[in-house]
Design a protein around this motif. Sequence first.
Motif, PDB file in Angstrom:
ATOM      1  N   ASN A  62      94.962 -30.102  -4.682  1.00 27.27           N
ATOM      2  CA  ASN A  62      96.378 -29.899  -4.992  1.00 27.27           C
ATOM      3  C   ASN A  62      96.470 -29.458  -6.440  1.00 27.27           C
ATOM      4  N   ASP A  63      97.440 -28.587  -6.735  1.00 25.26           N
ATOM      5  CA  ASP A  63      97.695 -28.221  -8.128  1.00 25.26           C
ATOM      6  C   ASP A  63      98.542 -29.326  -8.760  1.00 25.26           C
ATOM      7  N   PRO A  64      98.886 -29.223 -10.041  1.00 30.18           N
ATOM      8  CA  PRO A  64      99.635 -30.301 -10.703  1.00 30.18           C
ATOM      9  C   PRO A  64     101.009 -30.585 -10.090  1.00 30.18           C
ATOM     10  N   ASP A  65     101.559 -29.634  -9.318  1.00 28.43           N
ATOM     11  CA  ASP A  65     102.863 -29.828  -8.689  1.00 28.43           C
ATOM     12  C   ASP A  65     102.755 -30.283  -7.239  1.00 28.43           C
ATOM     13  N   GLY A  66     101.540 -30.577  -6.803  1.00 28.44           N
ATOM     14  CA  GLY A  66     101.353 -31.021  -5.432  1.00 28.44           C
ATOM     15  C   GLY A  66     101.247 -29.887  -4.427  1.00 28.44           C
ATOM     16  N   ASN A  67     101.193 -28.635  -4.894  1.00 26.28           N
ATOM     17  CA  ASN A  67     101.003 -27.501  -3.994  1.00 26.28           C
ATOM     18  C   ASN A  67      99.543 -27.456  -3.560  1.00 26.28           C
ATOM     19  N   GLY A  68      99.302 -27.261  -2.275  1.00 27.28           N
ATOM     20  CA  GLY A  68      97.942 -27.163  -1.788  1.00 27.28           C
ATOM     21  C   GLY A  68      97.271 -25.886  -2.267  1.00 27.28           C
ATOM     22  N   VAL A  69      95.995 -25.998  -2.622  1.00 26.60           N
ATOM     23  CA  VAL A  69      95.201 -24.863  -3.067  1.00 26.60           C
ATOM     24  C   VAL A  69      93.872 -24.892  -2.299  1.00 26.60           C
ATOM     25  N   GLU A  70      93.573 -23.805  -1.631  1.00 20.25           N
ATOM     26  CA  GLU A  70      92.285 -23.638  -0.955  1.00 20.25           C
ATOM     27  C   GLU A  70      91.465 -22.634  -1.752  1.00 20.25           C
ATOM     28  N   LEU A  71      90.267 -23.034  -2.141  1.00 17.03           N
ATOM     29  CA  LEU A  71      89.313 -22.123  -2.761  1.00 17.03           C
ATOM     30  C   LEU A  71      88.275 -21.840  -1.687  1.00 17.03           C
ATOM     31  N   TYR A  72      88.029 -20.556  -1.398  1.00 14.59           N
ATOM     32  CA  TYR A  72      87.123 -20.257  -0.291  1.00 14.59           C
ATOM     33  C   TYR A  72      86.347 -18.980  -0.525  1.00 14.59           C
ATOM     34  N   ARG A  73      85.331 -18.813   0.325  1.00 14.49           N
ATOM     35  CA  ARG A  73      84.578 -17.565   0.364  1.00 14.49           C
ATOM     36  C   ARG A  73      84.383 -17.227   1.837  1.00 14.49           C
ATOM     37  N   ASP A  74      84.469 -15.948   2.142  1.00  7.16           N
ATOM     38  CA  ASP A  74      84.212 -15.467   3.499  1.00  7.16           C
ATOM     39  C   ASP A  74      82.719 -15.215   3.673  1.00  7.16           C
ATOM     40  N   ARG A  75      82.235 -15.492   4.860  1.00 10.66           N
ATOM     41  CA  ARG A  75      80.890 -15.066   5.215  1.00 10.66           C
ATOM     42  C   ARG A  75      80.958 -13.581   5.580  1.00 10.66           C
ATOM     43  N   ASP A  76      79.815 -12.929   5.566  1.00 10.90           N
ATOM     44  CA  ASP A  76      79.733 -11.544   6.018  1.00 10.90           C
ATOM     45  C   ASP A  76      80.187 -11.501   7.481  1.00 10.90           C
ATOM     46  N   PRO A  77      81.034 -10.545   7.868  1.00  9.59           N
ATOM     47  CA  PRO A  77      81.503 -10.474   9.256  1.00  9.59           C
ATOM     48  C   PRO A  77      80.378 -10.464  10.297  1.00  9.59           C
ATOM     49  N   ALA A  78      79.203  -9.976   9.939  1.00  5.63           N
ATOM     50  CA  ALA A  78      78.074  -9.994  10.880  1.00  5.63           C
ATOM     51  C   ALA A  78      77.616 -11.419  11.190  1.00  5.63           C
ATOM     52  N   GLU A  79      77.964 -12.379  10.327  1.00  2.00           N
ATOM     53  CA  GLU A  79      77.585 -13.787  10.521  1.00  2.00           C
ATOM     54  C   GLU A  79      78.662 -14.603  11.246  1.00  2.00           C
ATOM     55  N   TRP A  80      79.840 -14.031  11.464  1.00  2.00           N
ATOM     56  CA  TRP A  80      80.928 -14.791  12.066  1.00  2.00           C
ATOM     57  C   TRP A  80      80.564 -15.213  13.479  1.00  2.00           C
ATOM     58  N   PRO A  81      80.803 -16.480  13.822  1.00  2.00           N
ATOM     59  CA  PRO A  81      80.502 -16.928  15.185  1.00  2.00           C
ATOM     60  C   PRO A  81      81.493 -16.330  16.181  1.00  2.00           C
ATOM     61  N   ARG A  82      80.980 -15.988  17.337  1.00  2.00           N
ATOM     62  CA  ARG A  82      81.811 -15.345  18.356  1.00  2.00           C
ATOM     63  C   ARG A  82      81.578 -15.994  19.709  1.00  2.00           C
ATOM     64  N   HIS A  83      82.634 -15.965  20.526  1.00  2.00           N
ATOM     65  CA  HIS A  83      82.532 -16.387  21.918  1.00  2.00           C
ATOM     66  C   HIS A  83      81.815 -15.284  22.691  1.00  2.00           C
ATOM     67  N   SER A  84      81.463 -15.579  23.922  1.00  2.00           N
ATOM     68  CA  SER A  84      80.747 -14.598  24.750  1.00  2.00           C
ATOM     69  C   SER A  84      81.563 -13.323  24.976  1.00  2.00           C
ATOM     70  N   ASP A  85      82.905 -13.418  24.892  1.00  2.00           N
ATOM     71  CA  ASP A  85      83.739 -12.217  25.072  1.00  2.00           C
ATOM     72  C   ASP A  85      83.922 -11.423  23.779  1.00  2.00           C
ATOM     73  N   GLY A  86      83.297 -11.874  22.678  1.00  2.00           N
ATOM     74  CA  GLY A  86      83.369 -11.170  21.402  1.00  2.00           C
ATOM     75  C   GLY A  86      84.463 -11.658  20.466  1.00  2.00           C
ATOM     76  N   SER A  87      85.365 -12.510  20.957  1.00  2.00           N
ATOM     77  CA  SER A  87      86.434 -13.025  20.091  1.00  2.00           C
ATOM     78  C   SER A  87      85.871 -14.045  19.100  1.00  2.00           C
ATOM     79  N   LEU A  88      86.571 -14.213  17.979  1.00  2.00           N
ATOM     80  CA  LEU A  88      86.115 -15.154  16.948  1.00  2.00           C
ATOM     81  C   LEU A  88      86.093 -16.582  17.474  1.00  2.00           C
ATOM     82  N   GLN A  89      85.096 -17.314  17.038  1.00  2.00           N
ATOM     83  CA  GLN A  89      84.970 -18.724  17.389  1.00  2.00           C
ATOM     84  C   GLN A  89      85.058 -19.527  16.091  1.00  2.00           C
TER      85      GLN A  89
END
Length: 161
Positions: free
Chosen positions: A118-145
């Motif tokens: 949370n920032d000083p005012d109680g606002n939520g803050v997410e710090l993140y990094r994306d993985r390379d799209p080639a590493e994204w997990p997928r269902h058997s139909d190709g949709s994101l998992q």
Amino acid sequence: MTAPYAPSARIGHVHLKVADLDRAIAFYGDVLGFEVQTRLGTEAAFLGADGYHHHIGLNTWRSKDGIPAPEGHTGLFHTAILYPSRADLATAVKRVLAAGYPVLGASDHGVSEAVYFNDPDGNGVELYRDRDPAEWPRHSDGSLQMYSRPLSVQNLLSEHP
């Protein structure tokens, strides 16, 4: 499902109501490293990275000396700040921890890794990094998992140079 009107549309910035402008600038500027691009006296400031006009707007127009919204109210869940690499994310998390802000959660979403504060005012803050799209997990139909699994903050911090 309707296709987006402008497929390349994206969220360009967030503008937050804060109780104390200087305190908010200290968090988003001094801790997270965004630079003040312009300031409107004691009421508003616009911070950006790499010279961009602003990624984060801060104002006290309707919130000076205000208090965070109570639990159970609607509003912004969090602002997400994307870092280019795991090492950059680790550096940012280390800076926030050093400034005394506790981790509220840390998750591996398959497509990304995220640490929440949370920032000083109680606002939520997410710090993140994306993985390379080639590493994204997928269902058997190709949709994101996507999922939400625990992320070891200690393991992440070992990436800090």
